[in-house]
Design an enzyme around this catalytic site. Structure first.
Site, PDB file in Angstrom:
ATOM      1  CG  ASP A 162      -1.805   1.171   1.338  1.00  0.00           C
ATOM      2  OD1 ASP A 162      -2.434   1.540   0.327  1.00  0.00           O
ATOM      3  OD2 ASP A 162      -1.871   1.773   2.433  1.00  0.00           O
ATOM      4  CG  ASP A 176      -1.749   7.476   0.154  1.00  0.00           C
ATOM      5  OD1 ASP A 176      -0.696   7.996  -0.262  1.00  0.00           O
ATOM      6  OD2 ASP A 176      -2.791   7.421  -0.529  1.00  0.00           O
TER       7      ASP A 176
END
Length: 226
Positions: free
Chosen positions: A8, A10
């Protein structure tokens, strides 16, 4: 068995939310009404944190400014955003984690719910070529602009959609889940479907709910930015 490291973006590789930060950057640029945009952006961000984001509505909102400004000005502004915001947020330990997987011969893929316009240059800054992001539809009508329409193309890489998009990525390479070893790093409960599908889930800078779940299930917890 092929080793694949899924990240991922953020709050996992970056200590910021790049989509939210880009929105704040457009406010500073004078591209949007600051009061109305901040109100709506904060509301969508709260939805995301609560796992209740209307991703189609959000992408229409999030791309409104660049659709209005057009490609040339938007791309130039994003280069400024990379220099002013993103490059300062990329931390050595995050780069080192990516490099460790690359040096081990793993295929590194960033899998993010943020759209491709915002995230493609960020992935490149990490030295990652493989990006699974929310893909944006372009105006391909005769005489059309060729720029973004505000709609999503295909399955958005959000929640269960991340599993779908990774599966599509595997199939395009004549692979399947049984023939790869996947490690997935994420901070958010929104990514639970892919965390549960990965061979090795790693709760990375996890929010409170994910930290509790990871502890309960015995998953590795990595506080990359502590």
């Amino acid at each position: 068995m092929q080793q694949i490291a899924l990240f991922d973006l953020d709050h996992t590789l970056l200590p910021i939310d790049s989509d939210y930060a880009w929105g704040e950057f457009t406010i500073a640029r004078g591209w949007v009404d600051p009061v109305a945009f901040k109100r709506d952006n904060d509301a969508f961000y709260a939805q995301y944190q609560a796992g209740a984001l209307d991703v189609q509505a959000y992408v229409r909102f999030a791309t409104e400014a660049i659709r209005r400004q057009g490609a040339i000005d938007s791309i130039a502004a994003h280069a400024d955003f990379m220099r002013a915001v993103v490059q300062k947020s990329i931390q050595p330990q995050a780069l080192e984690l990516v490099r460790q997987h690359q040096h081990a011969g793993d295929t590194v893929v960033i899998v993010t719910a943020t759209n491709e316009f915002v995230t493609r240059p960020i992935a490149q800054a990490f030295g990652v070529e493989e990006l699974i992001a929310v893909e944006l539809e372009r105006d391909t009508t005769p005489g059309g602009s060729g720029w973004f329409t505000g709609a999503i193309r295909g399955t958005p890489s959000f929640r269960e959609g991340k599993v779908t998009r990774v599966q599509q990525w595997l199939q395009a390479r004549d692979l399947d889940w049984d023939r790869v070893h996947t490690t997935f790093y994420s901070d958010s409960m929104n990514d639970l479907p892919l965390l549960e599908r990965a061979t090795v889930p790693v709760a990375t800078n996890p929010d409170a709910r994910l930290r509790a779940l990871a502890q309960q299930r015995g998953w590795r917890i990595l506080d990359l930015f502590s």
